[in-house]
Structures are given as C-alpha cells and as structure tokens.
Design an enzyme around this catalytic site. Structure first.
Site, PDB file in Angstrom:
ATOM      1  N   ASP A   1    -107.625 -68.253 132.254  1.00  0.00           N
ATOM      2  CA  ASP A   1    -107.072 -69.461 132.869  1.00  0.00           C
ATOM      3  C   ASP A   1    -105.602 -69.367 133.221  1.00  0.00           C
ATOM      4  O   ASP A   1    -104.896 -68.439 132.803  1.00  0.00           O
ATOM      5  CB  ASP A   1    -107.228 -70.637 131.891  1.00  0.00           C
ATOM      6  CG  ASP A   1    -106.168 -70.591 130.776  1.00  0.00           C
ATOM      7  OD1 ASP A   1    -105.990 -69.504 130.174  1.00  0.00           O
ATOM      8  OD2 ASP A   1    -105.495 -71.605 130.539  1.00  0.00           O
TER       9      ASP A   1
ATOM     10  N   ARG B   1    -110.949 -70.848 135.060  1.00  0.00           N
ATOM     11  CA  ARG B   1    -111.866 -70.121 134.163  1.00  0.00           C
ATOM     12  C   ARG B   1    -113.241 -69.953 134.801  1.00  0.00           C
ATOM     13  O   ARG B   1    -113.985 -69.038 134.479  1.00  0.00           O
ATOM     14  CB  ARG B   1    -112.040 -70.870 132.831  1.00  0.00           C
ATOM     15  CG  ARG B   1    -110.792 -70.936 131.972  1.00  0.00           C
ATOM     16  CD  ARG B   1    -111.167 -71.399 130.566  1.00  0.00           C
ATOM     17  NE  ARG B   1    -110.039 -71.873 129.793  1.00  0.00           N
ATOM     18  CZ  ARG B   1    -109.219 -71.115 129.075  1.00  0.00           C
ATOM     19  NH1 ARG B   1    -109.396 -69.814 129.051  1.00  0.00           N
ATOM     20  NH2 ARG B   1    -108.238 -71.650 128.388  1.00  0.00           N
TER      21      ARG B   1
ATOM     22  N   PHE C   1    -100.631 -61.107 136.615  1.00  0.00           N
ATOM     23  CA  PHE C   1    -101.259 -62.223 135.910  1.00  0.00           C
ATOM     24  C   PHE C   1    -102.582 -62.559 136.593  1.00  0.00           C
ATOM     25  O   PHE C   1    -102.612 -62.924 137.768  1.00  0.00           O
ATOM     26  CB  PHE C   1    -100.346 -63.451 135.868  1.00  0.00           C
ATOM     27  CG  PHE C   1    -100.865 -64.498 134.933  1.00  0.00           C
ATOM     28  CD1 PHE C   1    -100.680 -64.362 133.559  1.00  0.00           C
ATOM     29  CD2 PHE C   1    -101.579 -65.586 135.401  1.00  0.00           C
ATOM     30  CE1 PHE C   1    -101.202 -65.299 132.672  1.00  0.00           C
ATOM     31  CE2 PHE C   1    -102.107 -66.535 134.521  1.00  0.00           C
ATOM     32  CZ  PHE C   1    -101.908 -66.386 133.157  1.00  0.00           C
ATOM     33  N   VAL C   2    -103.663 -62.410 135.849  1.00  0.00           N
ATOM     34  CA  VAL C   2    -104.993 -62.596 136.425  1.00  0.00           C
ATOM     35  C   VAL C   2    -105.696 -63.831 135.867  1.00  0.00           C
ATOM     36  O   VAL C   2    -105.424 -64.261 134.745  1.00  0.00           O
ATOM     37  CB  VAL C   2    -105.884 -61.342 136.202  1.00  0.00           C
ATOM     38  CG1 VAL C   2    -105.355 -60.157 136.989  1.00  0.00           C
ATOM     39  CG2 VAL C   2    -106.011 -60.993 134.725  1.00  0.00           C
TER      40      VAL C   2
ATOM     41  N   GLU D   1    -112.690 -59.946 122.990  1.00  0.00           N
ATOM     42  CA  GLU D   1    -111.448 -60.514 123.538  1.00  0.00           C
ATOM     43  C   GLU D   1    -111.456 -60.393 125.062  1.00  0.00           C
ATOM     44  O   GLU D   1    -112.066 -59.475 125.613  1.00  0.00           O
ATOM     45  CB  GLU D   1    -110.269 -59.752 122.894  1.00  0.00           C
ATOM     46  CG  GLU D   1    -108.877 -60.118 123.331  1.00  0.00           C
ATOM     47  CD  GLU D   1    -108.450 -61.547 123.061  1.00  0.00           C
ATOM     48  OE1 GLU D   1    -109.103 -62.458 123.589  1.00  0.00           O
ATOM     49  OE2 GLU D   1    -107.446 -61.747 122.362  1.00  0.00           O
ATOM     50  N   ASP D   2    -110.794 -61.323 125.740  1.00  0.00           N
ATOM     51  CA  ASP D   2    -110.760 -61.264 127.207  1.00  0.00           C
ATOM     52  C   ASP D   2    -109.806 -60.186 127.701  1.00  0.00           C
ATOM     53  O   ASP D   2    -110.156 -59.335 128.501  1.00  0.00           O
ATOM     54  CB  ASP D   2    -110.406 -62.636 127.815  1.00  0.00           C
ATOM     55  CG  ASP D   2    -109.137 -63.260 127.225  1.00  0.00           C
ATOM     56  OD1 ASP D   2    -108.489 -62.633 126.342  1.00  0.00           O
ATOM     57  OD2 ASP D   2    -108.776 -64.380 127.634  1.00  0.00           O
TER      58      ASP D   2
ATOM     59  N   ASP E   1    -102.811 -57.726 126.138  1.00  0.00           N
ATOM     60  CA  ASP E   1    -101.566 -57.646 126.908  1.00  0.00           C
ATOM     61  C   ASP E   1    -100.491 -57.031 126.003  1.00  0.00           C
ATOM     62  O   ASP E   1    -100.379 -55.809 125.919  1.00  0.00           O
ATOM     63  CB  ASP E   1    -101.223 -59.073 127.358  1.00  0.00           C
ATOM     64  CG  ASP E   1    -100.090 -59.146 128.350  1.00  0.00           C
ATOM     65  OD1 ASP E   1     -99.692 -58.105 128.893  1.00  0.00           O
ATOM     66  OD2 ASP E   1     -99.585 -60.258 128.596  1.00  0.00           O
TER      67      ASP E   1
HETATM   68  P1  5GP Z   1    -101.338 -60.634 123.933  1.00  0.00           P
HETATM   69  O1  5GP Z   1    -101.215 -61.272 122.577  1.00  0.00           O
HETATM   70  O2  5GP Z   1    -102.054 -59.317 123.924  1.00  0.00           O
HETATM   71  O3  5GP Z   1    -100.014 -60.567 124.631  1.00  0.00           O
HETATM   72  O4  5GP Z   1    -102.124 -61.631 124.849  1.00  0.00           O
HETATM   73  C1  5GP Z   1    -103.425 -61.920 124.691  1.00  0.00           C
HETATM   74  C2  5GP Z   1    -103.746 -63.243 125.329  1.00  0.00           C
HETATM   75  O5  5GP Z   1    -102.787 -63.611 126.341  1.00  0.00           O
HETATM   76  C3  5GP Z   1    -105.064 -63.172 126.028  1.00  0.00           C
HETATM   77  O6  5GP Z   1    -106.121 -63.455 125.165  1.00  0.00           O
HETATM   78  C4  5GP Z   1    -104.881 -64.203 127.133  1.00  0.00           C
HETATM   79  O7  5GP Z   1    -105.220 -65.470 126.639  1.00  0.00           O
HETATM   80  C5  5GP Z   1    -103.415 -64.167 127.454  1.00  0.00           C
HETATM   81  N1  5GP Z   1    -103.132 -63.333 128.643  1.00  0.00           N
HETATM   82  C6  5GP Z   1    -102.519 -62.132 128.706  1.00  0.00           C
HETATM   83  N2  5GP Z   1    -102.443 -61.671 129.970  1.00  0.00           N
HETATM   84  C7  5GP Z   1    -103.059 -62.601 130.732  1.00  0.00           C
HETATM   85  C8  5GP Z   1    -103.343 -62.682 132.140  1.00  0.00           C
HETATM   86  O8  5GP Z   1    -103.037 -61.827 132.977  1.00  0.00           O
HETATM   87  N3  5GP Z   1    -104.000 -63.805 132.536  1.00  0.00           N
HETATM   88  C9  5GP Z   1    -104.372 -64.807 131.675  1.00  0.00           C
HETATM   89  N4  5GP Z   1    -105.015 -65.848 132.197  1.00  0.00           N
HETATM   90  N5  5GP Z   1    -104.135 -64.749 130.358  1.00  0.00           N
HETATM   91  C10 5GP Z   1    -103.493 -63.658 129.892  1.00  0.00           C
END
Ligand code: 5GP
Length: 185
Positions: free
Chosen positions: A163, A169, A156-157, A103-104, A107
């Site tokens: 992206d 990206r 937010f990165v 996973e990238d 959050d």
């Molecule tokens: P979660 O479900 O943990 O809230 O979010 C996971 C997904 O939200 C990540 O796979 C990503 O796609 C997106 N996301 C969360 N934080 C960021 C951020 O700082 N930058 C970007 N580009 N995407 C984020």
C-alpha cells in the site's frame, strides 16, 4: 504489459499478474517439497503480505496452518522510521513448530530482523523466511531470505497487497508509484 501504465497513479508496472502467479506457484511447490512430512505453520506479516499468503498457501500441498502478526512500519510515509513494535501479536504458540514467515517486501531488514528475533525467542523447531520482494540496496540489517519471489530496484512499489496510505493493495500487479503521489518527485 511491463512498461505500460494501467492506473493513473502508477508510473510503470514492475511485475505483471502473470509473472507473480508463476513465481508464487514455484515457491509453493518448493515449500511443499522442503517441508514434506512436517507440519508447517505460516506466519503472515500484516497487512501487506495477506495477498501473497492467500495465493501462496493455495500452492502448498502439505498440511499447514497460519497465523498473523502486525508490526508498525511506514504508516502513510515511504521512509522507514526504524521504529519497530508489535501492533498485533500471534494468536498461537510457535513452540516446537516449523515456522515460515511470509513477508511482502524486505527493505532495510529491520522489520524482519525484529520478527525473527521475537519468534526465535519462543523456541520454534525451525524458522525460515519467505518474501515476495527484496530491495537489497536499502538493507541496514542483514537477513537471510530462504524463499524469494523477486529482487527489485530501490523504488517505492504498490499493489498485490502493498500500500501507500492504505491504498493500492487491491491492484493485481506490482507497480512503481508516481513520485508526485508521495511527494518524492
Ligand atoms: P523494512 O523493515 O525491511 O525496512 O521494511 C519492511 C516493510 O516496509 C514492508 O513490510 C512494507 O510494509 C514496507 N515497505 C518497504 N518498501 C516498500 C515499498 O516499496 N512499498 C510499500 N508499499 N511498502 C514498503
């Protein structure tokens, strides 16, 4: 390089290309060690983790395969809707296999929690999580990350696969997007 801006939409560089390369190599070595003697199946979460997967798998020295899953996330916004659904399911079965989810960024944890439950319900031999970035401040659901690249602050990165509105990206580093770009100023 950190602190400098090399793109007009980037406020600061959080992680340089060099820092990422070094860490990804270390994770690849660790993964190769832990899965020695086992067939490893990488599950990449589209689209953000593609760049990470491509680099990581070239530092994995044991036999491995990969598959892709796509989950609805932020769209063109920067806030999680909390709504998680499958856009593209895995092509291959995970039953009896050693799965490493790639996973990238984690959050709120909602996406990963959903994917973990889905994969566990399909009877794999084991499931672990590898995430490049962790933003623990915003966690809603607790999730265990077995291999982590970096813990980052609640900004937010973009870049290195991540992206905003499908852009950025291709940046080789990870940077904080200027809030005025997404209307967060
Ligand atoms: P979660 O479900 O943990 O809230 O979010 C996971 C997904 O939200 C990540 O796979 C990503 O796609 C997106 N996301 C969360 N934080 C960021 C951020 O700082 N930058 C970007 N580009 N995407 C984020």
């Amino acid at each position: 390089m950190t602190g400098l801006s090399v793109h007009k939409d980037i406020e600061t560089i959080l992680l340089t290309e060099e820092q990422i390369r070094k860490r990804v190599m270390e994770i690849g070595e660790k993964v190769s060690e832990h899965y020695q003697g086992k067939d490893l199946h990488l599950v990449c979460v589209l689209r953000g983790a593609v760049v990470f997967l491509a680099d990581l798998m070239r530092h994995i020295t044991i036999p491995c395969s990969c598959d892709f899953i796509a989950i609805a996330s932020y769209g063109a916004d920067t806030k999680s809707s909390g709504v998680v659904r499958i856009l593209k399911d895995l092509d291959d079965s995970v039953q009896g296999r050693h799965i490493l989810i790639v996973e990238d960024i984690v959050d709120t944890g909602l996406t990963l929690n959903y994917i973990l439950r889905l994969i566990r319900s399909r009877n794999p031999a084991s499931v672990r999580v590898c995430a490049l970035l962790d933003k623990p401040e915003r966690r809603v659901v607790p999730v265990e990350i077995d291999y982590l690249g970096f813990t980052i602050p609640n900004r937010f990165v973009v870049g290195y696969g991540l992206d905003f509105g499908q852009r950025y990206r291709n940046l080789p580093f990870i940077g904080v997007l200027r809030p005025e770009i997404y209307g967060g100023a």
